[in-house]
Design a protein around this motif. Sequence first.
Motif, PDB file in Angstrom:
ATOM      1  N   SER A 165       5.800  23.906 -16.992  1.00 37.12           N
ATOM      2  CA  SER A 165       5.481  25.210 -16.432  1.00 37.12           C
ATOM      3  C   SER A 165       5.492  25.146 -14.911  1.00 37.12           C
ATOM      4  O   SER A 165       5.062  24.148 -14.319  1.00 37.12           O
ATOM      5  CB  SER A 165       4.092  25.671 -16.915  1.00 37.12           C
ATOM      6  OG  SER A 165       3.638  26.785 -16.178  1.00 37.12           O
ATOM      7  N   SER A 166       5.929  26.223 -14.296  1.00 36.39           N
ATOM      8  CA  SER A 166       5.876  26.302 -12.841  1.00 36.39           C
ATOM      9  C   SER A 166       4.449  26.163 -12.330  1.00 36.39           C
ATOM     10  O   SER A 166       4.212  25.726 -11.197  1.00 36.39           O
ATOM     11  CB  SER A 166       6.454  27.641 -12.367  1.00 36.39           C
ATOM     12  OG  SER A 166       5.667  28.723 -12.863  1.00 36.39           O
ATOM     13  N   LEU A 167       3.478  26.507 -13.158  1.00 32.07           N
ATOM     14  CA  LEU A 167       2.071  26.405 -12.767  1.00 32.07           C
ATOM     15  C   LEU A 167       1.652  24.959 -12.563  1.00 32.07           C
ATOM     16  O   LEU A 167       0.726  24.679 -11.794  1.00 32.07           O
ATOM     17  CB  LEU A 167       1.185  27.060 -13.824  1.00 32.07           C
ATOM     18  CG  LEU A 167       1.447  28.548 -14.051  1.00 32.07           C
ATOM     19  CD1 LEU A 167       0.617  29.068 -15.217  1.00 32.07           C
ATOM     20  CD2 LEU A 167       1.153  29.356 -12.803  1.00 32.07           C
ATOM     21  N   LEU A 180       4.482  32.125 -21.154  1.00 33.86           N
ATOM     22  CA  LEU A 180       4.981  31.457 -19.953  1.00 33.86           C
ATOM     23  C   LEU A 180       6.347  30.847 -20.247  1.00 33.86           C
ATOM     24  O   LEU A 180       6.535  30.219 -21.301  1.00 33.86           O
ATOM     25  CB  LEU A 180       4.012  30.365 -19.500  1.00 33.86           C
ATOM     26  CG  LEU A 180       2.628  30.827 -19.071  1.00 33.86           C
ATOM     27  CD1 LEU A 180       1.713  29.624 -18.825  1.00 33.86           C
ATOM     28  CD2 LEU A 180       2.708  31.696 -17.819  1.00 33.86           C
ATOM     29  N   LEU A 212       9.601  33.922 -10.299  1.00 36.80           N
ATOM     30  CA  LEU A 212       8.457  33.784 -11.194  1.00 36.80           C
ATOM     31  C   LEU A 212       8.216  35.080 -11.957  1.00 36.80           C
ATOM     32  O   LEU A 212       8.429  36.183 -11.433  1.00 36.80           O
ATOM     33  CB  LEU A 212       7.195  33.427 -10.412  1.00 36.80           C
ATOM     34  CG  LEU A 212       7.166  32.090  -9.678  1.00 36.80           C
ATOM     35  CD1 LEU A 212       5.774  31.864  -9.083  1.00 36.80           C
ATOM     36  CD2 LEU A 212       7.538  30.936 -10.589  1.00 36.80           C
ATOM     37  N   GLU A 231       3.288  34.312 -14.764  1.00 37.06           N
ATOM     38  CA  GLU A 231       3.142  33.107 -13.951  1.00 37.06           C
ATOM     39  C   GLU A 231       2.361  33.409 -12.673  1.00 37.06           C
ATOM     40  O   GLU A 231       1.463  32.656 -12.278  1.00 37.06           O
ATOM     41  CB  GLU A 231       4.519  32.534 -13.605  1.00 37.06           C
ATOM     42  CG  GLU A 231       5.238  31.903 -14.785  1.00 37.06           C
ATOM     43  CD  GLU A 231       6.657  31.496 -14.430  1.00 37.06           C
ATOM     44  OE1 GLU A 231       6.967  30.295 -14.505  1.00 37.06           O
ATOM     45  OE2 GLU A 231       7.459  32.389 -14.075  1.00 37.06           O
TER      46      GLU A 231
END
Length: 353
Positions: free
Chosen positions: A234-236, A198, A282, A286
């Motif tokens: 993280s974008s998560l 990631l 993304l 991701e």
Amino acid sequence: MEQMISRFAVKGTPVTACRFGEGHINETYLVACDTGLCYILQKINRQVFQRPEELMENIARVTAFLGERSDDRRSAMHLVPACDGCMYAVDEEGEYWRVYEFIPDSVCLQRAEHPQDLYHVGLAFGNFQQLLADFPAAALHESIPDFHNTRVRYAQFRDVLKKDVVGRVGECRKEIEFALAHEQEAGVIVNGLEDGTLPLRVTHNDTKMNNILLDYTTRKPLCVIDLDTVMPGSSLYDYGDSVRFGVSTAAEDERDLTKVHVDMDLYRVFTQGYLDGCGGSLTEAETVLLPMGAKLMTLECGVRFLTDYLNGDHYFRISRETHNLDRCRTQFRLVQEMEERWEEITQMINEVS
């Protein structure tokens, strides 16, 4: 308030100051001046943010970066410098204060009043990711070390569980068992960041609906606010935290768990907005992990509420004795329903991505 605001380069003389917003952490005031201009004055919670200088450096850099990328001044927060040029001021008791320009003709929603509101929230947070894609994420400080390191959150939970300093463990057996049963998967996102699966990104890390300002008339997103937890991540984290807050059918502290469900229509609307805002930025890894991001951020938040409750309620502001326990229970109920509807959620994300 007048004494504190006078340390900043505001335009005019303050005439009123009152409590503002519904945040749990900092003390926030709306200050109106005789020029007709308004400002947001905040005292930073040093118990939560123990490195305020680094926090303010992060905010100053990110807001300046975002401000350069739009002609609309309302599209980014703007710090007002102190009279000595610093972006904060320290009072006689060692407390740190800052001032933002108030963004006019805006609205901050606690919950979606219409599905389109949630789409716009997703769009705003996705756009936040896209705009900061070129910002060197690793150069930012961790304003709260390991804030979304779920493995560390579990270690803190186990430590508090063992000590039982206020004698509440016995009344939370069901919640404790639920948390421990999910510990094994808690490190999925952290592991992905560590092994490079990631990408490291600039993330907001507290992506609730009430951290977006919408235009009062059009309800289109203006800017992301409450940047205290902006740091590498993280974008998560951002996607998942928005889902856990935005798609629930009940308030975060609802006591009647029969009212707590995952609204799949809102889930789809938010996901579409977020991916539209990201503009294809993304990675495949991701996108595949978006359902896990939502589940783990909801789980982590529940564990944090439970940890705070077992430790005597030192972090989150409460208004009743079992407030944090009630919050924990809603989060765990959402996790349970996400698991029950996992295939449906995964299919939905595949359809909109």
